[in-house]
Scaffold this active site. Sequence first.
Site, PDB file in Angstrom:
ATOM      1  N   SER A 213      90.528  22.117  46.626  1.00  0.00           N
ATOM      2  CA  SER A 213      90.794  21.989  45.896  1.00  0.00           C
ATOM      3  C   SER A 213      89.993  21.583  44.876  1.00  0.00           C
ATOM      4  CB  SER A 213      92.428  21.273  45.474  1.00  0.00           C
ATOM      5  OG  SER A 213      93.197  21.846  44.585  1.00  0.00           O
ATOM      6  N   PRO A 214      90.119  21.891  43.037  1.00  0.00           N
ATOM      7  CA  PRO A 214      89.086  20.952  42.435  1.00  0.00           C
ATOM      8  C   PRO A 214      88.683  20.027  42.761  1.00  0.00           C
ATOM      9  CG  PRO A 214      89.727  22.864  41.303  1.00  0.00           C
ATOM     10  CD  PRO A 214      90.505  22.162  42.834  1.00  0.00           C
ATOM     11  N   GLN A 291      85.647  27.305  39.003  1.00  0.00           N
ATOM     12  CA  GLN A 291      86.657  26.918  38.031  1.00  0.00           C
ATOM     13  C   GLN A 291      85.902  26.404  36.619  1.00  0.00           C
ATOM     14  OE1 GLN A 291      88.960  22.494  37.503  1.00  0.00           O
ATOM     15  NE2 GLN A 291      90.988  23.908  38.239  1.00  0.00           N
ATOM     16  N   HIS A 367      90.845  27.258  33.878  1.00  0.00           N
ATOM     17  CA  HIS A 367      91.359  25.836  33.676  1.00  0.00           C
ATOM     18  C   HIS A 367      92.747  25.809  32.328  1.00  0.00           C
ATOM     19  CE1 HIS A 367      93.108  22.045  34.865  1.00  0.00           C
ATOM     20  NE2 HIS A 367      92.636  21.531  35.314  1.00  0.00           N
ATOM     21  N   HIS A 370      96.543  20.266  32.510  1.00  0.00           N
ATOM     22  CA  HIS A 370      95.888  19.002  32.297  1.00  0.00           C
ATOM     23  C   HIS A 370      95.550  18.263  31.194  1.00  0.00           C
ATOM     24  CE1 HIS A 370      95.139  19.623  36.863  1.00  0.00           C
ATOM     25  NE2 HIS A 370      96.457  18.989  37.219  1.00  0.00           N
ATOM     26  N   TYR A 372      93.570  19.498  29.279  1.00  0.00           N
ATOM     27  CA  TYR A 372      92.676  20.133  28.476  1.00  0.00           C
ATOM     28  C   TYR A 372      92.565  21.546  27.511  1.00  0.00           C
ATOM     29  CZ  TYR A 372      90.962  17.498  32.578  1.00  0.00           C
ATOM     30  OH  TYR A 372      90.585  16.797  33.890  1.00  0.00           O
ATOM     31  N   ARG A 420      95.075  28.545  36.456  1.00  0.00           N
ATOM     32  CA  ARG A 420      95.515  26.911  36.438  1.00  0.00           C
ATOM     33  C   ARG A 420      96.424  26.663  35.663  1.00  0.00           C
ATOM     34  NH1 ARG A 420      94.013  21.086  39.625  1.00  0.00           N
ATOM     35  NH2 ARG A 420      94.222  22.810  41.181  1.00  0.00           N
ATOM     36  N   ARG A 515      92.666  15.869  48.038  1.00  0.00           N
ATOM     37  CA  ARG A 515      92.154  13.826  48.347  1.00  0.00           C
ATOM     38  C   ARG A 515      91.604  13.977  50.582  1.00  0.00           C
ATOM     39  NH1 ARG A 515      95.207  13.170  43.908  1.00  0.00           N
ATOM     40  NH2 ARG A 515      94.734  11.701  42.935  1.00  0.00           N
TER      41      ARG A 515
END
Length: 564
Positions: A213-214, A291, A367, A370, A372, A420, A515
Site C-alpha cells: 500500500s502507498p 498513485q 487519490h 483522506h 485531499y 481510492r 505498515r
Amino acid sequence: MTFIVECAPETWEKFGFGEMSQQESIAVCEDIFKDYLGGHSLMTNANHIRGSAWINFPRVLCERWSYKNLALMGDASASAHFSIGSGTKLALESAIALADYVHSEPDLATAFERYEDDRRVEVLKLQSAARNSLEWFEEVERYLDLDPVQFNYSLLTRSQRISHENLRLRDPDWMREAETWFQRQAGRDSARAPMFAPYKLRGMDLKNRIVVSPMAQYSAVDGTPTDWHLVHYGERAKGGAGMVTVEMTCVSPEGRITPGCPGLYKPEHEIAWKRIVDFVHGETTAKICCQIGHSGAKGSTRVGWEEDNAPLPDGNWPVMSASDVPWSPDNQTPHALTRADMDRVRDQFVASAQMADRAGFDMLEIHMAHGYLLSSFISPMQNRRSDEYGGSLENRMRFPLEVYNAVREAWPLDKPISVRISANDWVGDRGVTPGEAVKIAEMLQQAGVDICDVSAGQTSIEAAPIYGRMFQTPFSDRIRNETGMATMAVGNITEPDHVNSILMAGRADLVCLARPHLADPFWTLHAAVQLKDREIDWPKQYWPGRDQAYRLAERAAEQMTGKV
C-alpha cells in the site's frame, strides 16, 4: 436447536408479521420452513413479549460502567449480537474481572476504574465481531450470488474472528477443496492459499493478490524521488508482493502535502521515477502502480515524523479545496476552487498521468480519499458549495469524475486505473456513510474505473473511527458484493490469515498492507514460508536464504509436534 428467523423490513411488512400474534407468526414460519423442520414445531422463548416476537437487536454502548457503588456488566454495559454467542461470555468474563479487582484494589472506586480500563478493549473487540456478524445476516441478500463454497466460507468467517487457519484446523480436507476452488476461479489448478492466486486487470497480470500500500516517505527533494525511494520500492518489489503502489505523487508544487512529498510535474521527476520503475521491472516480477493526487486543504504541512498535518513554521504556500474550510483551526483557510482552477487542476492530473505512463508504471491510482483535494469535493464535511459541484452526491462527484474521465482518456486502454475512496467519514450522517460509499463506487464503476481501493476516514478532525483488525474490510465487502465492482481492502491487515480469509470470503479481490511492509519488506516471501508454500518465486540471489528459511520453519514445526 435454536432456529432464528430474520428478514428484511419489506418482507416483514408484506407478510404482515407486525399485525400477528406470536403464535400466528410461528405458524407462518413453520409453513415457510416445513421442508427443513422435519415435522417438528417451533417454539419461542419470548413468551414475556406481548404480540409478535419479532425484535430489532439494540446495540448498547455505555461511556461509564459504574456509578458510586453500582457496576454494569453484560448486556447492560455493552451488548453483542447473539449470532456469535458472546453475551454470556461477556457477562461472565466481566464478572470475574470485577470480582478480582474488588479484592485486589484498595477501594471500590479504584476497582471500578481498573475494571473499566482493562475490560473495555476486549468488549469492543467482541462488539465489533458481533456487529459484523449481525450485518452479514441482516444483509445476506448481497451474498446470495456467491458460489456455495464461497458463501459457506463467508458465513463461517462473518465475524472476522474465525480465520482461515482456524477453519483448516477444523476441517483440513474441506479447506483444501475450498482453496482449490478459489485457485481454479483464477485460472490455476492448485491448492495454494488464496493470497497466491493470480489476478488480471485489463492487460496487467499480477502473480498474487498482495499489494504494498502507498506509504509516505517524505524524502523527495523539490518533488524529485531520491535514492531512498529507489531502495525503498526496490526492496519491497523484491519481497514477493504482486504489486507495489508508490506514495501519493503530487500533480503540482502546491499540490504537495509536505516539502518532502514526490511529484510528477517536472521532467526530472519523470526521469527519477523511470529509474525506479525500470529497476522493479528488470529485477523483479512485481508490477508497480503510481498513485497521483493533490493535497488540497491538507497541503503545506510538516513531514510526518515532525508533526502530522501541522503547518510549516515558515515558507507556507497557498492551499485550495472544494470550499474555504480549513483542515483544522491551526491550518490555513484554503481558497475555494473556481471553474478556471478546476480546469487547471484537471489538466495537471492528466499531465502527471502521461508522465507516469512514459515512466513505465503498470497501473494508475487516483487519490480521492483522506481529505485531499478530490476527496474534499466528495465529503460533505469539506464541501459547502452551493453551485453544481456541491449539495447532492451527484453534484459532489461531478469534478472528481471530470478528473477521472480526462485521465482515462490520456491513459493507455490496456492499463488499469484504480480510485481510492474514503468509504466512511466516521461522523455519522453528517458525512459519507458506508451506504453512500456504495453509490460512489457505482458512479466510479459506471465511469469505467477498474477497481476501487476502499479506505476510510481522514476527512475531518471530528472523525471517531472504530479501530480493530481488518476494521475497514466490511466497507470493501459491501461495495464488492452490492455492486459487483472489484475492490482492494486496506486497514490494519497484518497477517497471512487475515489476507486469506478476506479473499476466500469474497470481501475483496486484492489486499493492501502498509505498515507490515515497513517492518518487513519481504512480508510476502516470509508468509509463504509460514504457509509452507514453495511455489513462490524468490530472487535467485536470495536462494540460499530461502532454503534456510524453509529448513528453520520445518525444524520449528517438528519441535512443536515433539519430533525433535
